[in-house]
Design a protein around this motif. Sequence first.
Motif, PDB file in Angstrom:
ATOM      1  N   ILE A   1       0.846  -1.196   0.000  1.00  0.00           N
ATOM      2  CA  ILE A   1       0.000   0.000   0.000  1.00  0.00           C
ATOM      3  C   ILE A   1       0.882   1.248   0.000  1.00  0.00           C
ATOM      4  O   ILE A   1       0.605   2.221  -0.694  1.00  0.00           O
ATOM      5  N   LYS A   2       1.958   1.188   0.760  1.00  0.00           N
ATOM      6  CA  LYS A   2       2.856   2.334   0.854  1.00  0.00           C
ATOM      7  C   LYS A   2       3.429   2.694  -0.510  1.00  0.00           C
ATOM      8  O   LYS A   2       3.453   3.868  -0.896  1.00  0.00           O
ATOM      9  N   PHE A   3       3.880   1.691  -1.248  1.00  0.00           N
ATOM     10  CA  PHE A   3       4.428   1.956  -2.581  1.00  0.00           C
ATOM     11  C   PHE A   3       3.375   2.576  -3.480  1.00  0.00           C
ATOM     12  O   PHE A   3       3.639   3.544  -4.195  1.00  0.00           O
ATOM     13  N   TYR A   4       2.175   2.039  -3.453  1.00  0.00           N
ATOM     14  CA  TYR A   4       1.095   2.566  -4.293  1.00  0.00           C
ATOM     15  C   TYR A   4       0.839   4.034  -3.958  1.00  0.00           C
ATOM     16  O   TYR A   4       0.733   4.880  -4.861  1.00  0.00           O
ATOM     17  N   LEU A   5       0.740   4.350  -2.672  1.00  0.00           N
ATOM     18  CA  LEU A   5       0.471   5.724  -2.254  1.00  0.00           C
ATOM     19  C   LEU A   5       1.604   6.659  -2.643  1.00  0.00           C
ATOM     20  O   LEU A   5       1.374   7.760  -3.160  1.00  0.00           O
ATOM     21  N   PHE A   6       2.843   6.235  -2.402  1.00  0.00           N
ATOM     22  CA  PHE A   6       3.989   7.085  -2.715  1.00  0.00           C
ATOM     23  C   PHE A   6       4.101   7.334  -4.216  1.00  0.00           C
ATOM     24  O   PHE A   6       4.397   8.450  -4.653  1.00  0.00           O
ATOM     25  N   ALA A   7       3.874   6.292  -5.010  1.00  0.00           N
ATOM     26  CA  ALA A   7       3.974   6.443  -6.464  1.00  0.00           C
ATOM     27  C   ALA A   7       2.917   7.406  -6.988  1.00  0.00           C
ATOM     28  O   ALA A   7       3.215   8.295  -7.792  1.00  0.00           O
ATOM     29  N   CYS A   8       1.684   7.245  -6.529  1.00  0.00           N
ATOM     30  CA  CYS A   8       0.601   8.137  -6.951  1.00  0.00           C
ATOM     31  C   CYS A   8       0.846   9.564  -6.468  1.00  0.00           C
ATOM     32  O   CYS A   8       0.655  10.538  -7.213  1.00  0.00           O
ATOM     33  N   PHE A   9       1.258   9.681  -5.222  1.00  0.00           N
ATOM     34  CA  PHE A   9       1.500  10.999  -4.631  1.00  0.00           C
ATOM     35  C   PHE A   9       2.617  11.730  -5.370  1.00  0.00           C
ATOM     36  O   PHE A   9       2.484  12.916  -5.710  1.00  0.00           O
ATOM     37  N   ARG A  10       3.708  11.042  -5.642  1.00  0.00           N
ATOM     38  CA  ARG A  10       4.841  11.660  -6.340  1.00  0.00           C
ATOM     39  C   ARG A  10       4.411  12.167  -7.713  1.00  0.00           C
ATOM     40  O   ARG A  10       4.733  13.286  -8.105  1.00  0.00           O
ATOM     41  N   ARG A  11       3.685  11.340  -8.433  1.00  0.00           N
ATOM     42  CA  ARG A  11       3.239  11.700  -9.782  1.00  0.00           C
ATOM     43  C   ARG A  11       2.332  12.937  -9.763  1.00  0.00           C
ATOM     44  O   ARG A  11       2.523  13.883 -10.533  1.00  0.00           O
ATOM     45  N   GLU A  12       1.359  12.948  -8.839  1.00  0.00           N
ATOM     46  CA  GLU A  12       0.417  14.061  -8.776  1.00  0.00           C
ATOM     47  C   GLU A  12       1.068  15.333  -8.251  1.00  0.00           C
ATOM     48  O   GLU A  12       0.760  16.440  -8.716  1.00  0.00           O
ATOM     49  N   LEU A  13       1.973  15.193  -7.288  1.00  0.00           N
ATOM     50  CA  LEU A  13       2.633  16.370  -6.737  1.00  0.00           C
ATOM     51  C   LEU A  13       3.505  17.037  -7.790  1.00  0.00           C
ATOM     52  O   LEU A  13       3.519  18.266  -7.903  1.00  0.00           O
ATOM     53  N   ILE A  14       4.227  16.242  -8.557  1.00  0.00           N
ATOM     54  CA  ILE A  14       5.081  16.808  -9.603  1.00  0.00           C
ATOM     55  C   ILE A  14       4.237  17.554 -10.640  1.00  0.00           C
ATOM     56  O   ILE A  14       4.614  18.629 -11.106  1.00  0.00           O
ATOM     57  N   LYS A  15       3.083  16.999 -10.981  1.00  0.00           N
ATOM     58  CA  LYS A  15       2.182  17.693 -11.914  1.00  0.00           C
ATOM     59  C   LYS A  15       1.776  19.052 -11.366  1.00  0.00           C
ATOM     60  O   LYS A  15       1.782  20.069 -12.079  1.00  0.00           O
ATOM     61  N   LYS A  16       1.391  19.073 -10.084  1.00  0.00           N
ATOM     62  CA  LYS A  16       0.933  20.328  -9.475  1.00  0.00           C
ATOM     63  C   LYS A  16       2.072  21.339  -9.359  1.00  0.00           C
ATOM     64  O   LYS A  16       1.859  22.541  -9.563  1.00  0.00           O
TER      65      LYS A  16
ATOM     66  N   MET B   1       9.020   4.152  -9.297  1.00  0.00           N
ATOM     67  CA  MET B   1       8.655   5.512  -8.901  1.00  0.00           C
ATOM     68  C   MET B   1       9.476   6.558  -9.642  1.00  0.00           C
ATOM     69  O   MET B   1       8.947   7.574 -10.100  1.00  0.00           O
ATOM     70  N   MET B   2      10.779   6.306  -9.764  1.00  0.00           N
ATOM     71  CA  MET B   2      11.674   7.291 -10.362  1.00  0.00           C
ATOM     72  C   MET B   2      11.849   7.079 -11.865  1.00  0.00           C
ATOM     73  O   MET B   2      12.576   7.818 -12.516  1.00  0.00           O
ATOM     74  N   ASP B   3      11.177   6.055 -12.375  1.00  0.00           N
ATOM     75  CA  ASP B   3      11.200   5.766 -13.814  1.00  0.00           C
ATOM     76  C   ASP B   3      12.615   5.511 -14.335  1.00  0.00           C
ATOM     77  O   ASP B   3      13.044   6.070 -15.348  1.00  0.00           O
ATOM     78  N   VAL B   4      13.342   4.660 -13.609  1.00  0.00           N
ATOM     79  CA  VAL B   4      14.677   4.229 -14.044  1.00  0.00           C
ATOM     80  C   VAL B   4      14.772   2.724 -13.839  1.00  0.00           C
ATOM     81  O   VAL B   4      13.975   2.134 -13.119  1.00  0.00           O
ATOM     82  N   GLN B   5      15.761   2.106 -14.462  1.00  0.00           N
ATOM     83  CA  GLN B   5      15.961   0.676 -14.305  1.00  0.00           C
ATOM     84  C   GLN B   5      16.534   0.374 -12.914  1.00  0.00           C
ATOM     85  O   GLN B   5      17.197   1.221 -12.306  1.00  0.00           O
TER      86      GLN B   5
END
Length: 199
Positions: A72-87, A158-162
Amino acid sequence: MDFSSLSEVEIWGLVKSGNQQAFSYIYSTFSKDLYKYGHKFTQDTNLIEDVIQDLFVHIWDLKKNINVKNSIKFYLFACFRRELIKKIKCAYKNESLEEVHSKFKWEASFLEILDENQIILESSNKISQALGQIPLRQKEAIYLRYIQELSYDEISKMMDVQVPSVYNLIFKGLKKLKNILSFTRTSTKFSGLLFLFFQ
């Protein structure tokens, strides 16, 4: 109900079924970490709080369609990071994300690592000096791995790297820290960490 005794899959199953207590447990468990992580990108507390609020509203609204298989933590962090960067990109149109990101002081988070492992710096300014010489992506990777305890695979997504790139980011960051900082006492945990990377 003692949610701490349940697996994350079981907790998410309860959320999907509409259990508000399980949802509240997830919020209370992870919202503070999300808030801290948000401060790695911006000092705008209102923006961070808005993104967290919107994230949980969105999750509750779409709970039946969201599948969390492991963390759950990974899911929340990934979604949060993506949305925060957009904002952030919308709010700071005249600045790059790198410029906004660089304004945050990482000292508190890394001092937390040192304090938890009973590592004492000879100088309180050394952590600032050391972190100032580490690229932002290295700092973020170390933060996610050793403070938030996400896996290398999760960080890579999350960081979109290998995954090898995540290892490389962390290795280089830790090596730089090791070269700059002088430790007067090192815990077994941190000694093991350094041994793993620098043997």
